[in-house]
Write an enzyme that holds these catalytic residues in place. Sequence first.
Site, PDB file in Angstrom:
ATOM      1  N   LYS A  13       0.837  -1.213   0.000  1.00 42.49           N
ATOM      2  CA  LYS A  13       0.000   0.000   0.000  1.00 42.49           C
ATOM      3  C   LYS A  13       0.870   1.261   0.000  1.00 42.49           C
ATOM      4  CE  LYS A  13      -2.025  -1.236   3.907  1.00 42.49           C
ATOM      5  NZ  LYS A  13      -1.373  -2.529   4.168  1.00 42.49           N
ATOM      6  N   ARG A  88      -9.824   0.681   8.828  1.00 40.50           N
ATOM      7  CA  ARG A  88      -9.339  -0.666   9.101  1.00 40.50           C
ATOM      8  C   ARG A  88     -10.328  -1.466   9.941  1.00 40.50           C
ATOM      9  NH1 ARG A  88      -3.617   0.263   8.877  1.00 40.50           N
ATOM     10  NH2 ARG A  88      -2.361  -1.616   8.981  1.00 40.50           N
ATOM     11  N   ARG A 127      11.206  -5.612   5.250  1.00 43.37           N
ATOM     12  CA  ARG A 127      10.963  -4.189   4.950  1.00 43.37           C
ATOM     13  C   ARG A 127      11.954  -3.297   5.711  1.00 43.37           C
ATOM     14  NH1 ARG A 127       5.058  -2.001   5.351  1.00 43.37           N
ATOM     15  NH2 ARG A 127       5.070  -3.272   7.231  1.00 43.37           N
ATOM     16  N   ARG A 152      11.135  -1.168  11.128  1.00 46.19           N
ATOM     17  CA  ARG A 152      10.072  -0.787  12.060  1.00 46.19           C
ATOM     18  C   ARG A 152      10.010  -1.757  13.233  1.00 46.19           C
ATOM     19  NH1 ARG A 152       4.871   0.122   8.294  1.00 46.19           N
ATOM     20  NH2 ARG A 152       3.924  -1.027  10.014  1.00 46.19           N
ATOM     21  N   ARG A 163      -0.878  -8.967  13.307  1.00 45.00           N
ATOM     22  CA  ARG A 163      -1.467  -7.993  12.379  1.00 45.00           C
ATOM     23  C   ARG A 163      -2.286  -8.698  11.294  1.00 45.00           C
ATOM     24  NH1 ARG A 163       3.945  -5.271  11.178  1.00 45.00           N
ATOM     25  NH2 ARG A 163       2.915  -4.096   9.539  1.00 45.00           N
TER      26      ARG A 163
END
Length: 207
Positions: A13, A88, A127, A152, A163
């Site tokens: 995204k 969400r 990531r 992160r 998640r």
Amino acid sequence: MRMILVGPPGAGKGTQAARLVQNFRIPHISSGDMLRAAVKEGTELGQEADRYMKAGKLVPDAVVIGMILDRITKPDAANGFMLDGFPRTVPQAEALDAALKKAGFDLDAIVLIEVADDLIKERVTGRRSDAAGNIYHIKNNPAPAGVSVVQRKDDTEEACTERLVKYHGETEPILPFYEKKGILKRVNGVGSLDEVSARIRKALGTH
Ligand code: ADP
Ligand code: ADP
């Protein structure tokens, strides 16, 4: 253009939003980026959000809804916006719908970037991002030499699993609402960054 990008964690995204807003000249509004900025600044909102984010839990609706509804009324969003990571939950989708109705605006599209669960963990744990917010991946999209990157706090296997549970349990239930309105576009998120961008543009009718 008023639109939403939705999908599981690591679907692409943020990566796709950064590419698309350049064409559309609308702000990229990422609830995750806004929350991380608040955590960094140590604001009251940030301190509350941090506990949830680290564990891969969702930040309470009341906190996120206020933050985003406030953001989309800023002058730079007057002609449109690209929401990334919001709504969400069903209450968030309802609050957005009510606010847009009140303002007399319609949503143009919601793009669902689809990536199967078994590919997600590798994307999330690999990531990295730089100080400017550019997103990289240790294997798929490495940062240029000399650019320093960080990981992160919630991009661990454990938080990623949580998640994904939240995505299937809390976020997927918002989709039928948009499907009924006829504005849900499903896009395959597996392929090169250019391939996925082209699919999104085609789905939006802007290629
Ligand atoms: P990703 O795209 O990898 O899922 P985000 O950057 O969108 O990650 O979100 C990171 C974290 O920020 C989420 O796991 C959650 O804790 C919090 N968050 C972001 N957006 C929302 C939202 N709309 N509602 C509740 N929590 C949110
Ligand atoms: P999201 O905002 O949905 O959580 P990101 O855009 O941050 O997702 O992407 C998650 C990770 O996957 C990043 O490391 C990014 O470089 C990588 N990525 C994004 N799109 C692709 C793709 N099409 N193929 C492979 N890796 C990708």
